[in-house]
Design a protein around this motif. Structure first.
Motif, short mmCIF file in Angstrom:
data_model
loop_
_atom_site.label_atom_id
_atom_site.label_comp_id
_atom_site.label_asym_id
_atom_site.label_seq_id
_atom_site.Cartn_x
_atom_site.Cartn_y
_atom_site.Cartn_z
N GLY A 98 49.70 -4.70 1.78
CA GLY A 98 48.85 -3.49 2.35
C GLY A 98 49.30 -3.56 4.25
O GLY A 98 49.45 -4.40 4.60
N MET A 99 49.62 -2.42 5.08
CA MET A 99 49.66 -2.69 5.72
C MET A 99 49.22 -3.78 7.26
O MET A 99 49.64 -3.92 7.79
N SER A 100 47.43 -3.70 6.89
CA SER A 100 47.05 -4.70 7.65
C SER A 100 47.74 -5.86 7.43
O SER A 100 48.01 -7.01 8.41
N ASP A 101 48.14 -6.27 6.30
CA ASP A 101 48.73 -7.70 5.33
C ASP A 101 49.78 -7.84 5.82
O ASP A 101 50.07 -8.83 6.26
N ARG A 141 51.73 -10.83 8.58
CA ARG A 141 52.40 -11.35 8.42
C ARG A 141 53.53 -11.53 9.77
O ARG A 141 54.33 -12.39 10.05
N LEU A 142 53.96 -10.32 9.90
CA LEU A 142 54.80 -10.47 11.41
C LEU A 142 54.37 -11.15 12.75
O LEU A 142 55.24 -11.49 13.20
N SER A 143 52.59 -10.41 12.86
CA SER A 143 52.46 -11.09 14.32
C SER A 143 52.15 -12.21 14.19
O SER A 143 52.72 -13.16 15.41
N GLY A 144 52.22 -12.85 12.67
CA GLY A 144 52.11 -14.76 12.60
C GLY A 144 53.47 -14.65 12.50
O GLY A 144 53.47 -15.91 13.62
N PHE A 145 54.64 -14.31 11.89
CA PHE A 145 56.28 -15.02 11.90
C PHE A 145 56.19 -14.76 13.69
O PHE A 145 56.62 -15.70 14.49
N ALA A 182 52.51 0.17 13.29
CA ALA A 182 50.89 -0.78 13.05
C ALA A 182 50.44 -2.13 13.86
O ALA A 182 50.11 -2.53 14.63
N LEU A 183 52.15 -2.83 13.96
CA LEU A 183 52.35 -4.01 14.28
C LEU A 183 52.30 -3.95 16.21
O LEU A 183 52.05 -5.32 17.27
N GLU A 184 53.15 -2.80 16.79
CA GLU A 184 53.30 -2.52 18.37
C GLU A 184 51.13 -2.29 18.43
O GLU A 184 51.25 -3.03 19.30
N LEU A 185 51.17 -1.71 17.93
CA LEU A 185 49.64 -1.29 18.02
C LEU A 185 48.76 -3.01 17.97
O LEU A 185 48.20 -3.23 18.35
N GLN A 186 48.67 -3.53 16.99
CA GLN A 186 48.25 -5.11 16.90
C GLN A 186 48.21 -5.97 18.20
O GLN A 186 47.85 -6.82 18.52
N LEU A 187 49.67 -6.27 18.70
CA LEU A 187 50.61 -6.81 19.55
C LEU A 187 50.28 -6.49 21.01
O LEU A 187 49.71 -7.75 22.05
N ASN A 188 49.82 -4.48 21.11
CA ASN A 188 49.38 -4.49 22.31
C ASN A 188 48.40 -4.97 22.19
O ASN A 188 47.77 -5.30 23.72
N GLN A 189 47.10 -5.00 21.83
CA GLN A 189 45.61 -5.56 21.40
C GLN A 189 45.75 -7.63 21.64
O GLN A 189 45.13 -7.84 22.19
N LEU A 190 47.19 -7.58 21.67
CA LEU A 190 46.65 -9.19 21.77
C LEU A 190 47.57 -9.26 23.44
O LEU A 190 47.85 -10.73 23.83
N GLY A 191 48.11 -8.63 24.05
CA GLY A 191 47.74 -8.14 25.01
C GLY A 191 49.82 -8.34 25.42
O GLY A 191 50.31 -8.94 26.82
#
Length: 201
Positions: free
Chosen positions: A186-189, A193-197, A51-60
């Motif tokens: 939850g997974m989203s939160d 937290r990780l992407s913000g960190f 899930a984190l990789e998908l989120q970071l990917n969306q950030l480019g």
């Protein structure tokens, strides 16, 4: 036929590449790092890493997930589950992670990695701040209840040996940079937290 003598380790000299890791990172406009997710089986490490990789990917951002089971299906398929084999498994994973960070990637490792010494050795491969230990601290009772692969049940029935948390120890991090309990978050939160960190660091 006589075997040719093997090359001793002292004769192996790493080749100095002209392109630096900084140049590779600059090309990707990001700071490469290794996020090392450790925790019990069923804690949610792989789900969180994905899930984190998908989120970071969306950030480019340029990323790659190294999942413990995926590596055991290929690079580490010759290894068993003894303490010695687990140490070698983590050593290989750490070396691959370091190569990927040198290539300019943000690497997300998802592996039980039960021993502090092996995680500390992995950290030593990286420059200061480039290794971020994330303790996925979901309690044993919750992990055993989830039991997504049926491993806790098999361990309790004696069908598998040296299973972390049952008949093999898990040494929780003492000073992880970040802690995530997927029972609470939850997974989203947790991803936020990780992407913000990561961005903050």
């Amino acid at each position: 036929m006589n075997k040719a003598p093997s090359i001793s380790a002292s004769r192996i000299k790493p080749y100095a590449l002209s392109l630096s890791s900084c140049a590779r990172a600059l090309l990707k406009s990001q700071r490469p790092r290794c996020l090392w997710l450790t925790g019990l089986s069923g804690a949610g490490k792989s789900t969180l890493a994905n899930a984190l990789e998908l989120q970071l990917n969306q950030l480019g951002l340029h990323t790659f997930v190294l999942d413990g089971d995926n590596l055991r299906a290929g690079l580490c398929r010759d290894l068993g589950m003894s303490a010695e084999c687990r140490r070698e498994n983590i050593r290989r994973m750490a070396q691959v992670s370091r190569l990927m960070v040198d290539a300019g990637l943000i690497v997300i490792v998802a592996a039980i990695s039960p021993f502090r010494a092996e995680r500390a050795a992995a950290r030593q491969l990286f420059a200061g701040g480039d290794f971020i230990e994330v303790y996925v601290s979901t309690p044993f009772a919750i992990c055993a209840q989830r039991d997504p692969k049926g491993l806790y049940l098999a361990a309790r029935q004696g069908r598998i040996k040296d299973f972390t948390g049952v008949d093999s120890p898990y040494e929780a991090p003492l000073n992880a940079e970040c802690e995530i309990d997927t029972q609470v978050l939850g997974m989203s939160d947790a991803c936020q937290r990780l992407s913000g960190f990561l961005v903050k660091k």
